[in-house]
Scaffold this active site. Sequence first.
Site, PDB file in Angstrom:
ATOM      1  N   HIS A  14       0.859  -1.199   0.000  1.00  0.00           N
ATOM      2  CA  HIS A  14       0.000   0.000   0.000  1.00  0.00           C
ATOM      3  C   HIS A  14       0.885   1.234   0.000  1.00  0.00           C
ATOM      4  O   HIS A  14       1.361   1.680   1.044  1.00  0.00           O
ATOM      5  CB  HIS A  14      -0.924  -0.043   1.233  1.00  0.00           C
ATOM      6  CG  HIS A  14      -1.895   1.094   1.312  1.00  0.00           C
ATOM      7  ND1 HIS A  14      -3.031   1.048   2.089  1.00  0.00           N
ATOM      8  CD2 HIS A  14      -1.916   2.323   0.721  1.00  0.00           C
ATOM      9  CE1 HIS A  14      -3.704   2.185   1.977  1.00  0.00           C
ATOM     10  NE2 HIS A  14      -3.032   2.981   1.156  1.00  0.00           N
ATOM     11  N   HIS A  16       1.379   4.961  -2.348  1.00  0.00           N
ATOM     12  CA  HIS A  16       1.006   5.858  -3.451  1.00  0.00           C
ATOM     13  C   HIS A  16       2.283   6.538  -3.929  1.00  0.00           C
ATOM     14  O   HIS A  16       2.932   7.228  -3.130  1.00  0.00           O
ATOM     15  CB  HIS A  16       0.017   6.920  -2.974  1.00  0.00           C
ATOM     16  CG  HIS A  16      -1.228   6.338  -2.380  1.00  0.00           C
ATOM     17  ND1 HIS A  16      -2.392   6.195  -3.087  1.00  0.00           N
ATOM     18  CD2 HIS A  16      -1.480   5.831  -1.134  1.00  0.00           C
ATOM     19  CE1 HIS A  16      -3.319   5.639  -2.308  1.00  0.00           C
ATOM     20  NE2 HIS A  16      -2.784   5.399  -1.119  1.00  0.00           N
ATOM     21  N   HIS A 194      -9.469   1.229  -1.369  1.00  0.00           N
ATOM     22  CA  HIS A 194      -9.397   1.794  -0.024  1.00  0.00           C
ATOM     23  C   HIS A 194     -10.822   1.715   0.549  1.00  0.00           C
ATOM     24  O   HIS A 194     -11.777   2.123  -0.120  1.00  0.00           O
ATOM     25  CB  HIS A 194      -9.016   3.271  -0.059  1.00  0.00           C
ATOM     26  CG  HIS A 194      -7.569   3.551  -0.284  1.00  0.00           C
ATOM     27  ND1 HIS A 194      -6.867   3.058  -1.351  1.00  0.00           N
ATOM     28  CD2 HIS A 194      -6.681   4.295   0.441  1.00  0.00           C
ATOM     29  CE1 HIS A 194      -5.613   3.490  -1.270  1.00  0.00           C
ATOM     30  NE2 HIS A 194      -5.469   4.234  -0.199  1.00  0.00           N
ATOM     31  N   GLU A 197     -11.245   3.559   5.981  1.00  0.00           N
ATOM     32  CA  GLU A 197     -10.221   4.444   6.564  1.00  0.00           C
ATOM     33  C   GLU A 197     -10.969   5.522   7.357  1.00  0.00           C
ATOM     34  O   GLU A 197     -10.816   5.622   8.568  1.00  0.00           O
ATOM     35  CB  GLU A 197      -9.360   5.059   5.456  1.00  0.00           C
ATOM     36  CG  GLU A 197      -8.258   5.986   5.948  1.00  0.00           C
ATOM     37  CD  GLU A 197      -7.486   6.658   4.802  1.00  0.00           C
ATOM     38  OE1 GLU A 197      -7.995   6.711   3.674  1.00  0.00           O
ATOM     39  OE2 GLU A 197      -6.361   7.158   5.071  1.00  0.00           O
ATOM     40  N   ASP A 275       1.959   3.953   2.933  1.00  0.00           N
ATOM     41  CA  ASP A 275       0.912   4.791   2.323  1.00  0.00           C
ATOM     42  C   ASP A 275       1.499   5.981   1.558  1.00  0.00           C
ATOM     43  O   ASP A 275       1.616   5.928   0.335  1.00  0.00           O
ATOM     44  CB  ASP A 275      -0.085   5.253   3.410  1.00  0.00           C
ATOM     45  CG  ASP A 275      -1.471   5.566   2.868  1.00  0.00           C
ATOM     46  OD1 ASP A 275      -1.685   5.364   1.665  1.00  0.00           O
ATOM     47  OD2 ASP A 275      -2.341   5.996   3.648  1.00  0.00           O
ATOM     48  N   ASP A 276       1.844   7.040   2.274  1.00  0.00           N
ATOM     49  CA  ASP A 276       2.411   8.255   1.662  1.00  0.00           C
ATOM     50  C   ASP A 276       3.593   8.709   2.517  1.00  0.00           C
ATOM     51  O   ASP A 276       3.496   9.693   3.264  1.00  0.00           O
ATOM     52  CB  ASP A 276       1.342   9.359   1.618  1.00  0.00           C
ATOM     53  CG  ASP A 276       0.118   8.938   0.822  1.00  0.00           C
ATOM     54  OD1 ASP A 276       0.187   8.961  -0.413  1.00  0.00           O
ATOM     55  OD2 ASP A 276      -0.890   8.545   1.445  1.00  0.00           O
TER      56      ASP A 276
END
Length: 330
Positions: A14, A16, A194, A197, A275-276
């Site tokens: 996961h 991005h 997703h 969340e 994630d980021d």
Amino acid sequence: MKSFIQNIPKAELHLHIEGTFEPELMFKIAKRNQIDIPFKTIEEVKKAYTFDCLQDFLDIYYQGASVLIKEKDFYDLTYSYFQKSAIQNVRHVEIMFDPQTHTERGVSFETVINGISKACYDAKKNYGITSFLIMSFLRHLTEEEAFITLNQSIPFKDKIKAVGLDSSEKGNPPSKFKNVFKAAVKEGYIPIAHAGEEGDAGYIWEALDVLGVQRIDHGNNALQDLNLVKEIIKRDIALTVCPLSNTALQVVKNMKNHPLKKMMELGLKVTINSDDPAYFGGHLNQNYIEIQRALDLTKKDLINLAKNSFKYSFLDKNIKNKHLEELNQL
Ligand code: HPA
Ligand code: ZN
């Protein structure tokens, strides 16, 4: 524990690519593309990275991505992520990218995918890291717009493994994308999304039952509904959990209250992801380190989490087994 975590071979499921954009590289690319960004120093950027919710973050994330114009920009962004992954003993990554963030600004689909793919090729050659690409639809846009993106992707189908769904969750349930996911599956893409969340358990039910997802990104709110937990376990679907993202976006107020351990105890299959990472204060190993410390996870727990990262990847069975055998030696 830090060196133990460093030494574990692991996969990231996961991630991005636009969320790996470190301020240093952002400044460099903005300068060579002669684009003004509202920050002058790295300190100013970091100060702007405090978020109350997902939307707060997304506003900054799309702004950052707007300096990416040329194929080389996408290459540099992606290759820089691989360089950081290589030193963390990451062996395989499944990278999400948001074509619409770029095509909306007049950057072609081809520019985006070629830049990212070339970096994936070089990472395999130079570091031995394997990767797949996941094309994510922006859920705040319409299904019609997602269809345009799906059609743009067809000539590059061999470079894309799966489709995902990201951006502003609340008010944009998975069912909004029922038809485009059906069409994507027909084209051979694996469906993931997703869900849960910020959205409630109902969003996860829809991802499962309406989109037929094979993996759920985040999924924290599955814990609101024990029947849902049972169903996720029955279908043997993994949740790609992102600890530092959860605390940065206030999905979880304090790492000590993170539901990861509870998820594991209930029998849910979970993985650790960043994630980021450029926005949430740490790459993959930092996520392992902070969640281990907060929840007092054992070495065995950590190995199981890393095993899940390969087991629930989209790698072929024999390659998965090779990674799992290596983990069995630890
Ligand atoms: N959630 C939703 N959309 C996103 C995220 C996220 O964590 N990161 C990038 N786009
Ligand atoms: Zn995400």
